[in-house]
Motif scaffolding. Structure first.
Motif, PDB file in Angstrom:
ATOM      1  N   HIS A  42     -42.592 -15.440 -16.721  1.00 57.21           N
ATOM      2  CA  HIS A  42     -43.341 -14.456 -17.506  1.00 57.21           C
ATOM      3  C   HIS A  42     -43.332 -14.957 -18.952  1.00 57.21           C
ATOM      4  O   HIS A  42     -42.339 -14.801 -19.666  1.00 57.21           O
ATOM      5  N   LEU A  43     -44.406 -15.554 -19.382  1.00 56.56           N
ATOM      6  CA  LEU A  43     -44.459 -16.216 -20.673  1.00 56.56           C
ATOM      7  C   LEU A  43     -44.787 -15.222 -21.774  1.00 56.56           C
ATOM      8  O   LEU A  43     -45.751 -14.458 -21.666  1.00 56.56           O
ATOM      9  N   HIS A  44     -44.024 -15.260 -22.854  1.00 56.44           N
ATOM     10  CA  HIS A  44     -44.249 -14.401 -24.011  1.00 56.44           C
ATOM     11  C   HIS A  44     -44.343 -12.928 -23.616  1.00 56.44           C
ATOM     12  O   HIS A  44     -45.002 -12.141 -24.291  1.00 56.44           O
ATOM     13  N   ALA A  45     -43.672 -12.570 -22.528  1.00 57.71           N
ATOM     14  CA  ALA A  45     -43.678 -11.190 -22.036  1.00 57.71           C
ATOM     15  C   ALA A  45     -45.104 -10.664 -21.856  1.00 57.71           C
ATOM     16  O   ALA A  45     -45.334  -9.458 -21.944  1.00 57.71           O
ATOM     17  N   THR A  46     -46.047 -11.557 -21.600  1.00 55.86           N
ATOM     18  CA  THR A  46     -47.461 -11.167 -21.471  1.00 55.86           C
ATOM     19  C   THR A  46     -48.139 -11.848 -20.294  1.00 55.86           C
ATOM     20  O   THR A  46     -48.854 -11.199 -19.522  1.00 55.86           O
ATOM     21  N   TYR A  47     -47.918 -13.135 -20.128  1.00 54.31           N
ATOM     22  CA  TYR A  47     -48.654 -13.926 -19.142  1.00 54.31           C
ATOM     23  C   TYR A  47     -47.749 -14.340 -17.985  1.00 54.31           C
ATOM     24  O   TYR A  47     -46.633 -14.811 -18.188  1.00 54.31           O
ATOM     25  N   VAL A  48     -48.261 -14.153 -16.766  1.00 52.67           N
ATOM     26  CA  VAL A  48     -47.542 -14.569 -15.563  1.00 52.67           C
ATOM     27  C   VAL A  48     -48.010 -15.966 -15.191  1.00 52.67           C
ATOM     28  O   VAL A  48     -49.220 -16.209 -15.002  1.00 52.67           O
ATOM     29  N   LEU A  49     -47.077 -16.892 -15.095  1.00 51.72           N
ATOM     30  CA  LEU A  49     -47.374 -18.252 -14.674  1.00 51.72           C
ATOM     31  C   LEU A  49     -47.064 -18.375 -13.191  1.00 51.72           C
ATOM     32  O   LEU A  49     -45.953 -18.079 -12.760  1.00 51.72           O
ATOM     33  N   ALA A  50     -48.066 -18.785 -12.404  1.00 48.15           N
ATOM     34  CA  ALA A  50     -47.890 -18.917 -10.952  1.00 48.15           C
ATOM     35  C   ALA A  50     -48.282 -20.318 -10.514  1.00 48.15           C
ATOM     36  O   ALA A  50     -49.151 -20.963 -11.112  1.00 48.15           O
ATOM     37  N   GLU A  51     -47.633 -20.778  -9.447  1.00 47.93           N
ATOM     38  CA  GLU A  51     -47.911 -22.103  -8.884  1.00 47.93           C
ATOM     39  C   GLU A  51     -48.622 -21.946  -7.547  1.00 47.93           C
ATOM     40  O   GLU A  51     -48.247 -21.103  -6.723  1.00 47.93           O
ATOM     41  N   THR A  52     -49.664 -22.749  -7.341  1.00 53.76           N
ATOM     42  CA  THR A  52     -50.353 -22.796  -6.056  1.00 53.76           C
ATOM     43  C   THR A  52     -50.199 -24.195  -5.472  1.00 53.76           C
ATOM     44  O   THR A  52     -49.637 -25.090  -6.113  1.00 53.76           O
ATOM     45  N   ARG A  53     -50.703 -24.395  -4.267  1.00 60.47           N
ATOM     46  CA  ARG A  53     -50.592 -25.702  -3.636  1.00 60.47           C
ATOM     47  C   ARG A  53     -51.326 -26.800  -4.417  1.00 60.47           C
ATOM     48  O   ARG A  53     -50.920 -27.952  -4.395  1.00 60.47           O
ATOM     49  N   ASP A  54     -52.398 -26.395  -5.108  1.00 64.52           N
ATOM     50  CA  ASP A  54     -53.216 -27.421  -5.769  1.00 64.52           C
ATOM     51  C   ASP A  54     -53.384 -27.169  -7.255  1.00 64.52           C
ATOM     52  O   ASP A  54     -54.357 -27.601  -7.860  1.00 64.52           O
ATOM     53  N   GLY A  55     -52.428 -26.450  -7.903  1.00 62.30           N
ATOM     54  CA  GLY A  55     -52.543 -26.242  -9.333  1.00 62.30           C
ATOM     55  C   GLY A  55     -51.680 -25.110  -9.823  1.00 62.30           C
ATOM     56  O   GLY A  55     -50.665 -24.756  -9.202  1.00 62.30           O
ATOM     57  N   VAL A  56     -52.077 -24.531 -10.951  1.00 62.61           N
ATOM     58  CA  VAL A  56     -51.346 -23.412 -11.532  1.00 62.61           C
ATOM     59  C   VAL A  56     -52.341 -22.317 -11.915  1.00 62.61           C
ATOM     60  O   VAL A  56     -53.530 -22.576 -12.119  1.00 62.61           O
ATOM     61  N   VAL A  57     -51.830 -21.088 -12.003  1.00 64.92           N
ATOM     62  CA  VAL A  57     -52.635 -19.929 -12.379  1.00 64.92           C
ATOM     63  C   VAL A  57     -51.902 -19.201 -13.500  1.00 64.92           C
ATOM     64  O   VAL A  57     -50.675 -19.040 -13.449  1.00 64.92           O
ATOM     65  N   LEU A  58     -52.639 -18.788 -14.517  1.00 61.66           N
ATOM     66  CA  LEU A  58     -52.072 -18.017 -15.615  1.00 61.66           C
ATOM     67  C   LEU A  58     -52.754 -16.654 -15.626  1.00 61.66           C
ATOM     68  O   LEU A  58     -53.984 -16.564 -15.691  1.00 61.66           O
ATOM     69  N   VAL A  59     -51.961 -15.585 -15.538  1.00 58.86           N
ATOM     70  CA  VAL A  59     -52.474 -14.220 -15.389  1.00 58.86           C
ATOM     71  C   VAL A  59     -52.089 -13.390 -16.603  1.00 58.86           C
ATOM     72  O   VAL A  59     -50.933 -13.401 -17.032  1.00 58.86           O
ATOM     73  N   ASP A  60     -53.062 -12.679 -17.160  1.00 55.40           N
ATOM     74  CA  ASP A  60     -52.790 -11.674 -18.202  1.00 55.40           C
ATOM     75  C   ASP A  60     -52.367 -10.394 -17.473  1.00 55.40           C
ATOM     76  O   ASP A  60     -53.201  -9.691 -16.889  1.00 55.40           O
ATOM     77  N   ALA A  61     -51.075 -10.100 -17.500  1.00 55.15           N
ATOM     78  CA  ALA A  61     -50.543  -9.003 -16.690  1.00 55.15           C
ATOM     79  C   ALA A  61     -51.162  -7.660 -17.068  1.00 55.15           C
ATOM     80  O   ALA A  61     -51.506  -6.851 -16.203  1.00 55.15           O
TER      81      ALA A  61
END
Length: 606
Positions: A422-441
């Motif tokens: 959970h980056l900067h208490a704002t963004y969720v960093l997730a890993e997928t099989r072929d990359g990464v996803v950044l989510v604004d929670a």
């Protein structure tokens, strides 16, 4: 002054004021005549932005000498013969004003030949003065040249813009005609620069190919095909996904029965279909053809035939709104492109030395396309976390946490992957099989809350949480009046308000799904929202959407609140289960995705 008939020259110049606004208007009229003549190839050449020269050459059916002589007379046409024909116009041009109007203000030359004739014929019109019809040598079809536009009305020429601007307007006309007529080969030559749209088939595959020709392959790859019908109307074409939008409506290409139009009803319906998934100041990308019976639409309401009037406008609007919304929901959440400019800049460079030696020995296969039907939505977020994440998120001993690792490996196959931080208490960093996803929670949870409130209202209404101690909110008198005037609307969403003296509002209940919330902050934000809606003269339905969006915002995870791993993963699963979750209810993106290939480009590995 006595009443008298105007001369043909003056009458034609008056008509030209309505029909010929700029060079692009001439291009439109002549190209539409070529389409009506059955042309399979149309070539357009411009000089000086079209002010010096407009040449349109087609391989259509052509004309004989008698028809050619009549074609430059006012109100002479082969498209209709009686007033009954106006009820069901099936051609592009039919008014019989274009050629004589152009000839009245410019130097017009027409050469034409039918397939059966041994040679062609030529006629010229200069400032309204006609030459006799003469023989000419040319292949089957028609060649029209318009030189020195507005030379006979120099005052009109002063209103022309730069050559580049006029050429761009003419190019836009050609693009719209090309999208509406995929089987026709269009070529536009401007100062030795050539723009060509080769002919394609008039089916879904062909329309997608023509769209790529007009919008570019990258943009066309972010659209989806749509076909729908209701009662006496149908639509076909492509619409952009929610994350594809423009600052203007220039990328909205609409046609009715193959006739390009700029109709406010159609544009308004299209924007209404996107209102929950796109910022209010942005415009969608779409290329749609609306098909109705000739008697269901009046194309004779505008001199330049740019607008139409439908017999049943409510049917057309409902068809567009419902079908586009259904298509967007069918696509599921779509990620915004991320890092495009940086990736392109790094990709243009040569790879760093020995970059290939650092690539992983094995690469993961991309997961199968996700479908909403095989996602089980989470029941809700867990209780709020009170502490930051521990350092053991990076697992150096997988054998010690085998069950958790198995669940994580399963989550990697999900569209949004497994939460990592959970980056900067704002963004969720997730890993997928072929990359990464950044989510604004916050943005993502706001959309989920918004959709859940809509579902509750549609079923049994949003439940209310009565406050033990009602909250008194002091407002500007005008704001308080707006809030109280919307009390019935607010009650539909579980918010109970009452008057409490001058400039004050008493809050007795808040929407139960929001849980504990700051009623004072909610009311103040609602007051601003209602003021904005009043300034825009928003309709009732739009006002409800604005109110709901504000309520949902206050019931969502706030930036700055730390989430536990299970909370983050629950949020990811809920996003996957909500088709509209690509954007929040303000139209902002909720998540972005970078593939492994994108990351390798950023770090110069490829």
């Amino acid at each position: 002054m006595p009443v008298r008939l105007l001369s043909d020259v003056v009458a034609n110049r008056i008509a030209a004021g309505e029909v010929v606004e700029r060079p692009a208007s001439v291009v439109k009229e002549l190209a539409e005549n070529a389409l009506d003549a059955g042309a399979a190839r149309i070539e357009i050449v411009l000089e000086g932005g079209g002010a010096r020269l407009i040449r349109v050459v087609d391989d259509g059916s052509g004309m004989g000498p008698e028809d050619l002589a009549l074609a430059v007379e006012r109100f002479a046409t082969s498209k209709i013969s009686s007033d009954e024909d106006l009820v069901g116009v099936a051609t592009m041009g039919f008014r019989g004003e274009a050629l004589p109007s152009i000839g009245a203000i410019a130097r017009l030359a027409i050469e034409t030949r039918t397939a059966e004739a041994g040679h062609g014929w030529r006629i010229a019109v200069s400032g309204g003065a006609k030459s006799p019809v003469e023989p000419a040598a040319l292949p089957k079809g028609t060649r029209i040249e318009v030189r020195d536009l507005f030379f006979a009305t120099p005052a009109r020429a002063k209103f022309l813009k730069s050559d580049r601007a006029e050429a761009q307007a003419a190019g836009e006309v050609v693009r719209r005609l090309a999208l509406a007529n995929p089987r026709v080969d269009f070529t536009l030559v401007v100062e030795e620069r050539t723009l060509r749209f080769p002919a394609v088939s008039d089916d879904a595959t062909g329309r997608a190919e023509r769209l790529a020709q007009v919008l570019g392959a990258e943009t066309a790859g972010a659209v989806t095909e749509i076909e729908a019908a209701r009662e006496r109307a149908s639509i076909a074409g492509h619409v952009g996904l929610g994350h594809l939008h423009r600052a203007t409506a220039g990328a909205i290409y609409l046609s009715v029965n193959g006739r390009p139009v700029r109709d406010r009803l159609l544009v308004g319906a299209l924007k209404a279909a996107y209102q929950d998934v796109m910022p209010r100041d942005r415009h969608p990308v779409a290329a749609l053809d609306i098909r109705v019976g000739p008697g269901e639409v009046d194309v004779n309401v505008h001199p330049a035939k740019a607008e139409v009037r439908f017999r049943d406008p409510a049917l057309i609007r409902a068809l567009i709104v419902s079908s586009v919304r259904a298509k967007l929901a069918e696509q599921g959440p779509q990620p915004y492109a991320a890092g495009g400019a940086e990736i392109a800049r790094f990709a243009a460079r040569a790879p760093f030395p020995h970059a290939g030696a650092h690539r992983p020995a094995a690469t993961y296969a991309a997961p199968a396309r996700w479908s909403p039907s095989n996602v089980v939505p989470a029941r809700g977020l867990a209780a709020p976390a009170q502490a930051a994440f521990a350092a053991d998120l990076i697992d150096l001993a997988p054998q010690a946490r085998a069950p958790e690792r198995e669940a994580e490996l399963d989550a990697l196959d999900r569209p949004l992957g497994a939460a990592k931080a959970h980056l900067h208490a704002t963004y969720v960093l997730a890993e997928t099989r072929d990359g990464v996803v950044l989510v604004d929670a916050h943005a993502a949870h706001e959309r989920l809350t918004y959709e859940e409130l809509k579902r509750l209202r549609g079923k049994s209404g949003v439940p209310r949480q009565e406050l033990l101690v009602p909250d008194v909110v002091e407002l500007d008198p005008a704001d308080a009046e707006r809030v109280l005037a919307a009390a019935d609307e607010l009650a539909e969403w579980g918010l109970g308000v009452e008057p409490f003296g001058s400039g004050a509002v008493l809050v007795r209940a808040t929407p139960a799904p929001l849980g504990p919330c700051d009623a004072s902050a909610l009311i103040r934000d609602l007051a601003e929202t209602l003021a904005e809606g009043a300034a825009e003269s928003a309709p009732f339905a739009r006002r409800l959407d604005l109110i709901l969006a504000t309520v949902a915002c206050h019931g969502s995870v706030r930036a700055g609140r730390r989430l536990k791993p299970e909370e983050m993963n629950a949020l990811l699963r809920q996003i996957e289960a909500e088709p509209a979750a690509s954007t929040c209810n303000h139209g902002r993106p909720t998540f972005v995705r970078l593939s492994t290939a994108d990351l390798e480009k950023l770090f110069g590995r490829r």
